[in-house]
Write a protein that holds these residues in place. Structure first.
Motif, PDB file in Angstrom:
ATOM      1  N   ALA A   1       0.833  -1.205   0.000  1.00 14.95           N
ATOM      2  CA  ALA A   1       0.000   0.000   0.000  1.00 14.95           C
ATOM      3  C   ALA A   1       0.871   1.261   0.000  1.00 14.95           C
ATOM      4  CB  ALA A   1      -0.935   0.000   1.214  1.00 14.95           C
TER       5      ALA A   1
ATOM      6  N   LYS B   1      -8.571  11.996  -7.654  1.00 15.06           N
ATOM      7  CA  LYS B   1      -9.196  10.672  -7.513  1.00 15.06           C
ATOM      8  C   LYS B   1      -8.232   9.677  -6.878  1.00 15.06           C
ATOM      9  CE  LYS B   1     -10.655  10.122 -11.881  1.00 15.06           C
ATOM     10  NZ  LYS B   1     -11.493   9.433 -12.886  1.00 15.06           N
TER      11      LYS B   1
ATOM     12  N   ALA C   1      -7.846  10.514  -3.122  1.00 17.52           N
ATOM     13  CA  ALA C   1      -9.009  10.101  -2.324  1.00 17.52           C
ATOM     14  C   ALA C   1      -8.745   8.736  -1.693  1.00 17.52           C
ATOM     15  CB  ALA C   1     -10.254  10.056  -3.212  1.00 17.52           C
ATOM     16  N   TYR C   2      -8.061   7.861  -2.408  1.00 19.49           N
ATOM     17  CA  TYR C   2      -7.716   6.546  -1.853  1.00 19.49           C
ATOM     18  C   TYR C   2      -6.626   6.659  -0.786  1.00 19.49           C
ATOM     19  CZ  TYR C   2     -10.636   3.891  -5.072  1.00 19.49           C
ATOM     20  OH  TYR C   2     -11.710   3.348  -5.738  1.00 19.49           O
TER      21      TYR C   2
ATOM     22  N   ASP D   1      -8.422   7.851   2.274  1.00 18.88           N
ATOM     23  CA  ASP D   1      -9.227   6.745   2.805  1.00 18.88           C
ATOM     24  C   ASP D   1      -8.336   5.773   3.584  1.00 18.88           C
ATOM     25  OD1 ASP D   1     -11.670   5.162   2.924  1.00 18.88           O
ATOM     26  OD2 ASP D   1     -10.657   3.773   1.568  1.00 18.88           O
ATOM     27  N   HIS D   2      -7.178   5.482   3.036  1.00 18.83           N
ATOM     28  CA  HIS D   2      -6.209   4.588   3.686  1.00 18.83           C
ATOM     29  C   HIS D   2      -5.761   5.172   5.028  1.00 18.83           C
ATOM     30  CE1 HIS D   2      -1.903   3.397   4.288  1.00 18.83           C
ATOM     31  NE2 HIS D   2      -2.383   2.198   4.053  1.00 18.83           N
TER      32      HIS D   2
ATOM     33  N   SER E   1     -11.161   7.145 -16.413  1.00 14.57           N
ATOM     34  CA  SER E   1     -12.028   6.612 -15.369  1.00 14.57           C
ATOM     35  C   SER E   1     -12.216   5.128 -15.639  1.00 14.57           C
ATOM     36  CB  SER E   1     -13.377   7.335 -15.405  1.00 14.57           C
ATOM     37  OG  SER E   1     -14.391   6.500 -14.897  1.00 14.57           O
TER      38      SER E   1
ATOM     39  N   PRO F   1     -14.268   7.708  -5.550  1.00 12.28           N
ATOM     40  CA  PRO F   1     -14.573   6.372  -5.062  1.00 12.28           C
ATOM     41  C   PRO F   1     -16.015   6.289  -4.571  1.00 12.28           C
ATOM     42  CG  PRO F   1     -12.571   7.236  -4.061  1.00 12.28           C
ATOM     43  CD  PRO F   1     -13.235   8.363  -4.774  1.00 12.28           C
TER      44      PRO F   1
ATOM     45  N   LEU G   1     -18.153   1.586  -0.348  1.00  9.26           N
ATOM     46  CA  LEU G   1     -17.754   0.187  -0.510  1.00  9.26           C
ATOM     47  C   LEU G   1     -18.842  -0.770  -0.029  1.00  9.26           C
ATOM     48  CD1 LEU G   1     -14.031   0.459   0.578  1.00  9.26           C
ATOM     49  CD2 LEU G   1     -14.921   0.105  -1.713  1.00  9.26           C
TER      50      LEU G   1
ATOM     51  N   ARG H   1      -6.460  -1.955   0.771  1.00  7.64           N
ATOM     52  CA  ARG H   1      -6.911  -0.985  -0.217  1.00  7.64           C
ATOM     53  C   ARG H   1      -6.013  -0.903  -1.439  1.00  7.64           C
ATOM     54  NH1 ARG H   1      -9.293  -0.140   4.132  1.00  7.64           N
ATOM     55  NH2 ARG H   1     -11.117   1.193   4.378  1.00  7.64           N
TER      56      ARG H   1
ATOM     57  N   LYS I   1     -10.123  -1.235  -8.652  1.00 12.17           N
ATOM     58  CA  LYS I   1     -10.819  -0.182  -7.905  1.00 12.17           C
ATOM     59  C   LYS I   1     -11.461   0.840  -8.830  1.00 12.17           C
ATOM     60  CE  LYS I   1      -7.188   0.963  -5.532  1.00 12.17           C
ATOM     61  NZ  LYS I   1      -6.216   1.495  -4.568  1.00 12.17           N
ATOM     62  N   GLU I   2     -12.594   1.356  -8.395  1.00  8.26           N
ATOM     63  CA  GLU I   2     -13.265   2.405  -9.156  1.00  8.26           C
ATOM     64  C   GLU I   2     -12.429   3.678  -9.101  1.00  8.26           C
ATOM     65  OE1 GLU I   2     -14.746   0.548  -6.778  1.00  8.26           O
ATOM     66  OE2 GLU I   2     -15.772  -0.778  -8.179  1.00  8.26           O
ATOM     67  N   LEU I   3     -12.226   4.309 -10.222  1.00 10.72           N
ATOM     68  CA  LEU I   3     -11.473   5.567 -10.258  1.00 10.72           C
ATOM     69  C   LEU I   3     -12.184   6.530 -11.188  1.00 10.72           C
ATOM     70  CD1 LEU I   3      -8.685   6.704  -9.160  1.00 10.72           C
ATOM     71  CD2 LEU I   3      -7.848   6.303 -11.464  1.00 10.72           C
TER      72      LEU I   3
END
Lengths: 259, 167
Positions: free
Chosen positions: A59, A143, A146-147, A150-151, B91, B120, B123, B142, B165-167
């Motif tokens: 990660a 985008k 955002a992950y 979130d992490h 996307s 995102p 989930l 993740r 994963k959705e992007l």
């Protein structure tokens, strides 16, 4: 960072957009944000081989890779990405001091990730809604970040609301890095951002996560005389020089080396 | 894939470039992945290909560029330039239906459709195990083998699997 080297034999790889920023203020802003991403990518890369579990190893490396990609685009707006990354001296880097802080333990790294990814997501979201030279990158990077956020939030909740030991470490990380967060909101010329609004949104978001995690929002000042941070002026903390030495030594020892 | 007024030659070259396989998921073509943005003939024997990265730092872009160059060279185009474009941002909605089907066959749960909002999605929507089809799956990490995938595990067949994963 050898896009043109590896592809050079059969053709050329070029970045068509965004076009180089002609405005000197916008160029300086791209350098500052590019240095933030580059330096944090390097720090996160230091976890490779050292992370507490394999999933986090992967990660943190993936987050570092996202940041490195952003840094390449931003630094290419300023000049040659390799020269900028590998041949500048410490005083020429314009990153905030937060990103250069040593990794510490895992909780310390997560605190740095929480503070920075929250800032970067708000920043890119604001830039993506404009029409400046960084809009294209910001719309894409927001985008990805955002992950990252979130992490960081997930781990902040898990550690803060975990064992006594994980709570203690998470709180210590949040406390130690708090004084570096004021610098994130020093106005950057050339971007036309409302930094006061960014800061209010950042405080709101971070406060919500820390509170949910059962952590105490640090009560030490983030601004004024106690504020750390003059990275945007080229002043850096002690460990930054050692980080740069590791990052740059291969390129400086073997100029032009490629994989 | 090719927007505006593509000539028949450009459409043919776009088919060739679009048939190049993704280097990290070699069951999917670049056209199915939705990363090919256009092929333009800019002069005699000279072609410019526009490619967009899935993620800003995606290391596969350089291999994709080289593979496109080789494919077009083999088709008799001597001068190929691949440019990367960031806007509009790629996307996961750009992955074709056929691409999603192939991902599942390859053992990767395809991204869920996002619609126009972007970012995102929550989930809570079920992600189906690509091995046994169960929707009883849980998130392990993740980030997985690449930045664009998450690692999940199926509670029914106990197999771990990647989710795009959705992007």
């Amino acid at each position: 960072m050898t896009a043109t080297d590896t592809a050079g034999a059969t053709g050329t790889v070029a970045t068509a957009a965004p076009a180089p920023a002609a405005d000197p203020a916008a160029t300086a802003a791209a350098l500052a944000l590019g240095d933030d991403a580059l330096v944090l990518a390097q720090r996160l890369g230091e976890w490779a081989g050292n992370a507490p579990v394999l999933e986090e190893e992967v990660a943190l490396a993936n987050i570092a890779l996202d940041l490195l990609g952003q840094a390449r685009v931003l630094l290419s707006l300023v000049g040659d990405e390799d020269e900028l990354a590998f041949l500048r001296e410490e005083r020429d880097f314009r990153n905030v001091q937060l990103v250069e802080q040593p990794n510490g333990d895992f909780a310390h790294t997560i605190a740095r990730q929480l503070y920075f990814s929250t800032y970067q997501r708000l920043l890119y979201a604001a830039l993506a809604s404009g029409d400046g030279p960084l809009t294209g990158l910001a719309a894409k990077a927001v985008k990805e970040v955002a992950y990252h956020q979130d992490h960081a939030e997930h781990w902040t909740l898990r550690l803060g609301d975990g064992t006594e030991e994980s709570h203690r470490r998470m709180q210590a990380g949040c406390d130690a890095l708090w004084r570096y967060t004021g610098e994130l909101f020093q106005p950057l010329d050339g971007l036309g951002l409302d930094t006061a609004a960014l800061e209010a949104a950042w405080l709101d978001s971070v406060t919500t996560v820390l509170t949910r995690a059962g952590l105490t929002v640090p009560d030490a000042p983030r601004t004024g005389a106690w504020r750390a941070g003059a990275g945007r002026q080229g002043l850096h903390t002690e460990s930054f020089g050692r980080m740069l030495a590791e990052m740059q030594h291969l390129h400086r020892s073997h100029p032009g080396a490629a994989w | 894939m090719v927007t505006g007024t593509a000539t028949p030659l450009e459409e043919e070259l776009a088919r060739i470039a679009g048939a190049v396989l993704d280097p990290e998921m070699p069951v999917l073509t670049l056209a199915e992945l939705g990363v090919l943005r256009g092929v333009h003939v800019t002069g005699p024997g000279r072609v410019e290909v526009a490619l967009t990265p899935t993620y800003t730092g995606c290391p596969a872009v350089e291999t994709m560029s080289t593979d496109i160059e080789h494919a077009l060279h083999a088709h008799g185009v001597p001068d190929v330039t691949v440019v990367t474009v960031l806007a509009p941002a790629w996307s996961t909605d750009d992955i074709s239906e056929e691409g999603r089907r192939k991902l599942t066959e390859f053992g990767i749960a395809p991204p869920r459709p996002q619609g126009p909002a972007g970012g995102p999605v929550a989930l809570t929507l079920a992600i189906r195990c690509p091995h046994c089809g169960s929707t009883d799956t849980e998130l392990l990490s993740r980030f997985s083998s690449t930045a664009c995938k998450a690692l999940r595990r199926c509670a029914a067949c106990r197999e771990p699997f990647d989710h795009f994963k959705e992007l």
